[in-house]
Design an enzyme around this catalytic site. Structure first.
Site, PDB file in Angstrom:
ATOM      1  N   LYS A  82      30.465  34.084  31.690  1.00 34.27           N
ATOM      2  CA  LYS A  82      29.547  34.112  32.841  1.00 34.27           C
ATOM      3  C   LYS A  82      29.169  35.556  33.158  1.00 34.27           C
ATOM      4  CE  LYS A  82      29.566  34.547  37.266  1.00 34.27           C
ATOM      5  NZ  LYS A  82      28.213  35.116  37.442  1.00 34.27           N
ATOM      6  N   CYS A 133      33.907  51.687  37.198  1.00 36.47           N
ATOM      7  CA  CYS A 133      35.233  51.490  37.785  1.00 36.47           C
ATOM      8  C   CYS A 133      36.142  52.688  37.535  1.00 36.47           C
ATOM      9  CB  CYS A 133      35.852  50.221  37.220  1.00 36.47           C
ATOM     10  SG  CYS A 133      35.805  50.213  35.436  1.00 36.47           S
ATOM     11  N   GLU A 136      36.049  52.508  47.523  1.00 34.70           N
ATOM     12  CA  GLU A 136      35.241  52.661  46.319  1.00 34.70           C
ATOM     13  C   GLU A 136      33.775  52.669  46.740  1.00 34.70           C
ATOM     14  OE1 GLU A 136      35.124  49.291  43.551  1.00 34.70           O
ATOM     15  OE2 GLU A 136      35.340  50.724  41.906  1.00 34.70           O
TER      16      GLU A 136
HETATM   17  P1  NAD Z   1      31.853  41.235  41.797  1.00 33.05           P
HETATM   18  O1  NAD Z   1      33.313  41.073  41.957  1.00 33.05           O
HETATM   19  O2  NAD Z   1      30.984  41.004  42.959  1.00 33.05           O
HETATM   20  O3  NAD Z   1      31.305  40.277  40.633  1.00 33.05           O
HETATM   21  C1  NAD Z   1      31.872  40.266  39.346  1.00 33.05           C
HETATM   22  C2  NAD Z   1      31.593  38.922  38.700  1.00 33.05           C
HETATM   23  O4  NAD Z   1      32.297  37.913  39.419  1.00 33.05           O
HETATM   24  C3  NAD Z   1      30.119  38.517  38.709  1.00 33.05           C
HETATM   25  O5  NAD Z   1      29.813  37.842  37.494  1.00 33.05           O
HETATM   26  C4  NAD Z   1      30.063  37.567  39.889  1.00 33.05           C
HETATM   27  O6  NAD Z   1      28.994  36.636  39.783  1.00 33.05           O
HETATM   28  C5  NAD Z   1      31.407  36.873  39.775  1.00 33.05           C
HETATM   29  N1  NAD Z   1      31.884  36.252  41.022  1.00 33.05           N
HETATM   30  C6  NAD Z   1      31.558  36.579  42.292  1.00 33.05           C
HETATM   31  N2  NAD Z   1      32.202  35.759  43.153  1.00 33.05           N
HETATM   32  C7  NAD Z   1      32.938  34.898  42.420  1.00 33.05           C
HETATM   33  C8  NAD Z   1      33.830  33.835  42.732  1.00 33.05           C
HETATM   34  N3  NAD Z   1      34.094  33.492  43.992  1.00 33.05           N
HETATM   35  N4  NAD Z   1      34.433  33.175  41.716  1.00 33.05           N
HETATM   36  C9  NAD Z   1      34.218  33.533  40.433  1.00 33.05           C
HETATM   37  N5  NAD Z   1      33.378  34.515  40.073  1.00 33.05           N
HETATM   38  C10 NAD Z   1      32.754  35.218  41.056  1.00 33.05           C
HETATM   39  O7  NAD Z   1      31.680  42.702  41.197  1.00 33.05           O
HETATM   40  P2  NAD Z   1      30.364  43.468  40.845  1.00 33.05           P
HETATM   41  O8  NAD Z   1      29.718  43.876  42.115  1.00 33.05           O
HETATM   42  O9  NAD Z   1      29.567  42.675  39.858  1.00 33.05           O
HETATM   43  O10 NAD Z   1      30.948  44.741  40.062  1.00 33.05           O
HETATM   44  C11 NAD Z   1      31.420  45.862  40.744  1.00 33.05           C
HETATM   45  C12 NAD Z   1      32.934  45.868  40.818  1.00 33.05           C
HETATM   46  O11 NAD Z   1      33.506  45.682  39.535  1.00 33.05           O
HETATM   47  C13 NAD Z   1      33.464  47.198  41.293  1.00 33.05           C
HETATM   48  O12 NAD Z   1      34.481  47.001  42.248  1.00 33.05           O
HETATM   49  C14 NAD Z   1      34.062  47.825  40.043  1.00 33.05           C
HETATM   50  O13 NAD Z   1      35.056  48.765  40.260  1.00 33.05           O
HETATM   51  C15 NAD Z   1      34.537  46.634  39.299  1.00 33.05           C
HETATM   52  N6  NAD Z   1      34.644  46.930  37.875  1.00 33.05           N
HETATM   53  C16 NAD Z   1      35.880  47.067  37.327  1.00 33.05           C
HETATM   54  C17 NAD Z   1      36.018  47.376  35.986  1.00 33.05           C
HETATM   55  C18 NAD Z   1      37.386  47.514  35.349  1.00 33.05           C
HETATM   56  O14 NAD Z   1      37.452  47.406  34.132  1.00 33.05           O
HETATM   57  N7  NAD Z   1      38.423  47.697  36.094  1.00 33.05           N
HETATM   58  C19 NAD Z   1      34.894  47.563  35.207  1.00 33.05           C
HETATM   59  C20 NAD Z   1      33.634  47.437  35.801  1.00 33.05           C
HETATM   60  C21 NAD Z   1      33.532  47.104  37.144  1.00 33.05           C
END
Ligand code: NAD
Length: 452
Positions: free
Chosen positions: A152, A261, A354
């Site tokens: 997804k 991240c 963050e």
């Molecule tokens: P997000 O958590 O909002 O979304 C990530 C994914 O989860 C998306 O595909 C979203 O549609 C899905 N999602 C949202 N709500 C959900 C739910 N209730 N159940 C299941 N899936 C759900 O994050 P974002 O805004 O897309 O990305 C930014 C965040 O990601 C930042 O906090 C960043 O630090 C983190 N990040 C971490 C890494 C790492 O490897 N540690 C890498 C990249 C980004």
């Protein structure tokens, strides 16, 4: 339909069907059906299919890079680097099917041995900042270990994932092994997490959503790995090569417009060299080229959305100690200039949350003990850098900092062959390197009685 917006122009780039819970159910059932055959395929044959997929990804690299650059607003040079790593990740894990080794363990009365079994159908949920790259870190080891997958992508950036599904099919990955469902997290993501036939969720995203996934997955005792947020420290000691530290610090936080991240967004600088460091940093920030993602020499593009720009701007308000401000284009596009704040109070929101945008917080420290305390004074523990010419100090500090990945006299922390993941609320489990396979297999122990 999902309207996919190009962040550099604010125009509609594409429209794709918006998946719902029924589409997830259908994808999971296709993946479930495909699992027995994919699991049983001879290891060398599975390896060959993954090599073909790596070849196809390398051949389609430029097209994928342009699509990613436009959809995520990232510089084309960065997107090309990411697509290189996508192909390299499949190449690396193509070696895995024939190297999923077990052990023999001495026991009484017979022989004990261990084997690694795939989990079944694995749900992969990824964010918008490195869309296909982060997906590949999950796809490649999951498939190599014999699992089938439902991926997804984030709603904002589904295009390369949908393209990947086509490339995989054309490269000889059997029907049903790779399934992509593009839709909202609260519907499609949640259904994947709750689905009883999904054995594991590999998630990258925010700590907030990670928490809710861990809680929901507990209902079916699903395996979960979480790669979450960060607020990584970049420690610059007085004895460091200050020019090297200052010239590389901007892109360590402004890369991908700070939506990384691993962004080293807290720059901890020893007080004795603070003025010198800030003047070097000012030159380095002034030279960051912000603009059209499709230009070869662009180093920083726009933010992903208007919502993200508003969230970042909320940190840089009237009270913020703005020390350095770079340039950003005017007009359409979600632009935000590279910004350095100094000095930042370690107790403030600027130092603790963050920001996920091109904003760095410089925090002065007096000695090594204070540097370590400040570096660890966060709920996160993903990444970080240590700049010093004292080798013993470098290793001592590296051991004392609670993060999953660290670099010494460098800001790079991600390689195909080395493990990547967080301590504390940056998540659990490791991606990449040999360790990723542990997260996509179960260890089975078999006892064979030999004594009559
Ligand atoms: P997000 O958590 O909002 O979304 C990530 C994914 O989860 C998306 O595909 C979203 O549609 C899905 N999602 C949202 N709500 C959900 C739910 N209730 N159940 C299941 N899936 C759900 O994050 P974002 O805004 O897309 O990305 C930014 C965040 O990601 C930042 O906090 C960043 O630090 C983190 N990040 C971490 C890494 C790492 O490897 N540690 C890498 C990249 C980004």
């Amino acid at each position: 339909m999902i309207e996919v917006i190009e962040p550099a122009t604010e125009e509609v780039l594409a429209e794709v069907p918006r998946a719902g819970a029924d589409d997830v159910d259908a994808a999971v059932s296709r993946a479930r059906e495909a699992f027995p055959a994919w699991r049983a395929i001879a290891p060398a044959e599975r390896a060959a299919r993954l090599h073909s997929l790596a070849d196809a990804l390398a051949a389609g690299q430029e097209e994928l890079a342009r699509l990613e650059a436009r959809n995520a607003g990232k510089p084309i040079c960065d997107a090309r680097g990411e697509m290189d790593m996508v192909a390299a990740t499949f190449r690396y894990y193509a070696g895995a099917p024939e190297r999923l080794l077990g052990e023999t363990i001495p026991v009484a009365g017979g022989q004990a041995l261990t084997v690694r079994e795939p989990l079944g159908v694995v749900g992969l949920i990824v964010p918008w900042n490195f869309p296909l790259l982060i997906a590949s870190w999950k796809l490649a080891p999951a498939l190599a270990a014999g699992n089938t997958v439902v991926l997804k992508p984030a709603e904002l950036t589904p295009l390369t994932a949908l393209k990947f599904e086509q490339i995989a099919a054309a490269a000889g990955i059997p029907d049903g092994v790779v399934n992509v469902v593009a839709g909202p997290g609260s519907v499609v993501g949640q259904r994947l997490v709750e689905h009883p036939d999904v054995a594991k969720i590999a998630f990258t995203g925010s700590t907030e959503v990670g928490r809710s996934i861990a809680a929901a997955a507990a209902q079916t005792i699903k395996r979960v790995t979480l790669e979450l947020g960060g607020k990584s420290p970049n420690l610059v000691f007085g004895d460091a090569d200050l020019e090297a530290a200052a010239s590389s610090a901007p892109m360590a936080v402004f890369g991908n417009a700070g939506q990384d991240c691993c962004a080293r967004s807290r720059i901890l600088v020893q007080e004795s060299v603070l003025d010198q460091f800030m003047s070097l940093l000012e030159h380095a920030v002034a030279s960051v080229r912000v603009g059209d993602p499709l230009q070869d020499d662009t180093q920083m593009g726009p933010l992903i959305s208007e919502g993200r720009r508003e969230a970042v701007a909320s940190f840089v308000n009237g009270d913020a100690p703005i020390a350095i401000r770079g340039h950003a284009p005017e007009g359409p596009g979600y632009w935000f200039p590279p910004t350095v704040l100094c000095p930042v109070d370690p107790a403030s929101r600027l130092a603790r949350e963050e920001i996920f945008g091109p904003v760095a917080a410089v925090i002065p420290f007096s000695d090594e003990e204070e540097a370590i305390r400040l570096a660890n004074d966060t709920i996160y523990g993903l990444s970080g850098s240590i700049w010093t010419r004292d080798g013993a100090r470098a290793l001592r500090v590296a051991r004392a900092i609670d993060t999953g990945v660290l670099s010494i006299n460098s800001n790079t922390s991600v390689r195909v062959a080395t493990p990547f993941g967080g301590f504390k609320q940056s998540g659990y489990g490791r991606e990449l390197g040999p360790h990723a396979l542990d997260a996509y297999t179960e260890v089975k122990s078999i006892y064979y009685a030999t004594d009559g």
